[in-house]
Design an enzyme around this catalytic site. Structure first.
Site, PDB file in Angstrom:
ATOM      1  N   TYR A 132       7.658  -4.785   4.694  1.00 24.16           N
ATOM      2  CA  TYR A 132       8.938  -5.233   3.733  1.00 24.16           C
ATOM      3  C   TYR A 132       9.763  -3.568   3.446  1.00 24.16           C
ATOM      4  CZ  TYR A 132       8.890 -10.051   2.691  1.00 24.16           C
ATOM      5  OH  TYR A 132       8.731 -11.608   2.755  1.00 24.16           O
ATOM      6  N   ALA A 177       1.951 -13.273   7.279  1.00 23.44           N
ATOM      7  CA  ALA A 177       1.179 -12.692   5.918  1.00 23.44           C
ATOM      8  C   ALA A 177       2.442 -12.043   4.878  1.00 23.44           C
ATOM      9  CB  ALA A 177       0.016 -11.880   6.486  1.00 23.44           C
ATOM     10  N   LYS A 178       2.300 -12.734   3.707  1.00 25.10           N
ATOM     11  CA  LYS A 178       3.388 -11.924   3.188  1.00 25.10           C
ATOM     12  C   LYS A 178       2.822 -10.410   2.654  1.00 25.10           C
ATOM     13  CE  LYS A 178       7.479 -13.409  -0.183  1.00 25.10           C
ATOM     14  NZ  LYS A 178       8.076 -13.100   0.824  1.00 25.10           N
ATOM     15  N   ALA A 179       2.688  -9.591   3.145  1.00 21.91           N
ATOM     16  CA  ALA A 179       2.209  -8.359   3.154  1.00 21.91           C
ATOM     17  C   ALA A 179       3.729  -7.188   2.902  1.00 21.91           C
ATOM     18  CB  ALA A 179       1.873  -8.149   4.227  1.00 21.91           C
TER      19      ALA A 179
END
Length: 297
Positions: free
Chosen positions: A160, A154-156
């Protein structure tokens, strides 16, 4: 960098409004816990002068899947998102632009499931994220998070924090960017981009499992097939990288950008003579819909 001014328009849950007038909740779960998902997308002015979002279906489908993986309510269709994004671009008079669609959470200091989410689309002008010069890369002391501890696919937003720490470490030591390994010591990815290396006319990239399998990464593999360049998804170490002919990062924000060195060890083949340079040019031609056809070396 200035991301907006008094005239910038964003899309927020079906409404267009000035970015300077948009509000977010200081008690929001996304602000306090990094509980949000997003996409990074680019639009380009094509060779014919039209505005074209690159692979919007793949990006908005991944955002939906990211939201579902993070248990965030999400109802918009891919078609609705694409149409709204083109309108945001038009309202801001942008063609070459970076697009940031985000799904974020309401005020909720508990860890119980939310019954609603908010969705926004923002756009701004942005040069290649890592510049256009060859990069001095260092192996980071930070590792990619354990995939059993996160929904790593998932690009959560919260993921980051790891990327920021790794990138800041590299820059503080005089490098341009970091390279992260996984928990087993194999090369994973950069803070915001996937990695490839070239050796004896063949390309290698980390296999899925400990990476975000990027859409630009998939495009590079597609280009390799088009140019009849062999590419292998596999595990490898920084020692393997040190013996490479060339290497590069790729991602929507970074596009395709070559490395000068890893841990101060330069690569063997001049970038201009590498297959990786051909892929860099082929990627630029693809996103701008140029008709140039490159032959392999």
């Amino acid at each position: 960098m200035t991301y907006y001014n008094e005239n910038t328009v964003i899309w927020l849950d079906g409404k267009f409004l000035k970015a300077s007038e948009a509000k977010t909740d200081l008690f929001g779960q996304s602000l306090h816990y990094g509980y949000a998902v997003f996409e990074g997308i680019r639009a380009y002015r094509t060779a014919e002068g039209t505005t074209k979002i690159f692979k919007p279906e793949q990006h908005f489908d991944r955002r939906r899947r990211s939201a579902e993986a993070m248990n965030m309510p999400y109802t918009y269709s891919v078609g609705e998102m694409i149409a709204a994004t083109y309108e945001v671009l038009a309202k801001n008079n942008l063609q070459d632009a970076y697009i940031r669609p985000i799904v974020y959470a309401p005020a909720n200091m508990s860890f119980s499931p939310n019954t609603e989410s908010y969705t926004a689309i923002q756009v701004w002008e942005m040069a290649p994220f890592l510049g256009d010069k060859l990069l001095r890369v260092m192996t980071s002391s930070f590792q990619r998070p354990n995939p059993k501890g996160f929904k790593i696919e998932a690009k959560a937003s919260g993921h980051y924090v790891n990327s920021i720490l790794a990138s800041q470490e590299a820059k503080a030591k005089g490098f341009d960017e970091a390279l992260l390994t996984d928990m087993n010591g194999f090369v994973a990815e950069g803070p915001g981009a996937n990695a490839f290396y070239e050796k004896d006319g063949k390309l290698f990239t980390p296999a899925a499992g400990n990476i975000l399998p990027g859409i630009t990464r998939a495009t590079v593999i597609e280009i390799c097939h088009e140019l009849d360049i062999s590419v292998e998804e596999t595990q490898f170490t920084t020692k393997d990288l040190a013996e490479a002919d060339a290497a590069f990062f790729c991602g929507t924000a970074a596009e395709v950008i070559g490395w000068e060195s890893l841990d101060n060890i330069p690569f063997r083949r001049p970038w201009k003579d590498s297959l990786s340079r051909q892929i860099q040019q082929a990627y630029k031609d693809k996103v701008t819909e140029q008709q140039t056809q490159l032959a392999t070396a």
